[in-house]
Design a protein around this motif. Structure first.
Motif, PDB file in Angstrom:
ATOM      1  N   LEU A  12       0.822  -1.209   0.000  1.00  0.00           N
ATOM      2  CA  LEU A  12       0.000   0.000   0.000  1.00  0.00           C
ATOM      3  C   LEU A  12       0.858   1.261   0.000  1.00  0.00           C
ATOM      4  CD1 LEU A  12      -3.266   0.667   1.864  1.00  0.00           C
ATOM      5  CD2 LEU A  12      -1.391   2.286   2.168  1.00  0.00           C
ATOM      6  N   PRO A  16       0.172   3.331  -3.516  1.00  0.00           N
ATOM      7  CA  PRO A  16      -0.991   3.788  -2.732  1.00  0.00           C
ATOM      8  C   PRO A  16      -2.317   3.773  -3.473  1.00  0.00           C
ATOM      9  CG  PRO A  16       0.466   5.623  -3.299  1.00  0.00           C
ATOM     10  CD  PRO A  16       1.198   4.368  -3.639  1.00  0.00           C
ATOM     11  N   GLY A  19      -3.283   0.204  -3.585  1.00  0.00           N
ATOM     12  CA  GLY A  19      -3.445  -0.296  -2.230  1.00  0.00           C
ATOM     13  C   GLY A  19      -4.727   0.179  -1.572  1.00  0.00           C
ATOM     14  N   PHE A  20      -4.999   1.479  -1.660  1.00  0.00           N
ATOM     15  CA  PHE A  20      -6.219   2.002  -1.032  1.00  0.00           C
ATOM     16  C   PHE A  20      -7.471   1.527  -1.776  1.00  0.00           C
ATOM     17  CE2 PHE A  20      -3.326   5.292   0.790  1.00  0.00           C
ATOM     18  CZ  PHE A  20      -3.625   5.057   2.130  1.00  0.00           C
ATOM     19  N   MET A  23      -8.023  -1.840  -0.471  1.00  0.00           N
ATOM     20  CA  MET A  23      -8.498  -1.749   0.904  1.00  0.00           C
ATOM     21  C   MET A  23     -10.002  -1.486   0.945  1.00  0.00           C
ATOM     22  SD  MET A  23      -7.499   1.017   3.856  1.00  0.00           S
ATOM     23  CE  MET A  23      -8.740   2.149   3.229  1.00  0.00           C
ATOM     24  N   GLY A  29      -7.835  -4.413   3.734  1.00  0.00           N
ATOM     25  CA  GLY A  29      -7.362  -3.715   4.924  1.00  0.00           C
ATOM     26  C   GLY A  29      -7.993  -4.266   6.190  1.00  0.00           C
ATOM     27  N   TYR A 106      -2.769   3.158   8.097  1.00  0.00           N
ATOM     28  CA  TYR A 106      -1.807   2.684   7.090  1.00  0.00           C
ATOM     29  C   TYR A 106      -0.904   3.821   6.608  1.00  0.00           C
ATOM     30  CZ  TYR A 106      -3.872  -1.974   6.564  1.00  0.00           C
ATOM     31  OH  TYR A 106      -4.288  -3.274   6.776  1.00  0.00           O
TER      32      TYR A 106
END
Length: 206
Positions: A12, A16, A19-20, A23, A29, A106
């Motif tokens: 992440l 990012p 990753g987000f 999530m 996440g 995070y």
């Protein structure tokens, strides 16, 4: 377990946007992981204040209090989450409270990963090398802010401009909550002492 606590957080902070997105929409996440990162941040802050080299550590060791470090780290974290949730609820944000907690937690990971090694290294650097210490501190802070921005933008499905606006309003809301809390505490204290003085006066007169 390794996926939750090591692989995905590292993925992440390096990727990012992906990753987000994972999530929020792939349920990768975990709230417990974000809280674990927060706990590690508290630990690194305590270690940094107590063991960083004297060239970069300006904290008086006689005034160190780990409870203060806990208070000034954990409370702003949850204050930000609550304020952001309140603001984004009014601005058609799609993020849930737990998603805000995860995104914020995070985003703190780079600070944790950078603080610990530079605290150790700071004990052996010279005066001329302290610039690298402050540079890495700045990198950690900028990395955190960038991750937080991307996280909030992704969680709430905002445009960049709206994400900036909501973050600014979140900071204002945090200040407002702190002001109200301080005011309420001050009024409560005054009421307490007023009642106490009335009680003492009654006791003395009887």
């Amino acid at each position: 377990m390794k996926q939750d606590f090591i692989k995905f957080p590292l993925h992440l902070i390096l990727h990012p946007f992906d990753g987000f997105w994972d999530m929020k929409f792939e349920s990768k996440g975990k709230v417990r992981v974000s809280l674990a990162i927060l706990l590690m941040l508290v630990l690194t802050v305590i270690l940094q204040k107590q063991f960083a080299g004297f060239l970069v550590n300006f904290v008086d060791p006689r005034g160190l209090n780990s409870l203060d470090d806990l208070q000034f780290t954990v409370l702003p974290f949850f204050l930000f989450c609550v304020a952001n949730w309140s603001i984004t609820t009014l601005m058609e944000g799609e993020g849930k409270f737990k998603e805000i907690v995860m995104a914020t937690g995070y985003a703190l990971l780079p600070i944790v990963l950078i603080n610990l090694p530079i605290t150790f290294i700071s004990r052996f650097i010279t005066q001329e090398e302290t610039a690298f210490y402050w540079l890495l501190n700045s990198v950690a802070s900028i990395w955190f802010i960038l991750l937080l921005f991307i996280g909030i933008m992704t969680v709430h499905q905002y445009t960049p401009a709206k994400a900036v606006l909501t973050l600014a309003l979140t900071v204002v809301a945090m200040g407002f909550v702190v002001f109200l809390g301080t005011l309420a505490f001050s009024l409560g204290l005054q009421i307490y002492w007023f009642i106490y003085d009335v009680y003492r006066e009654i006791i003395f007169r009887t």
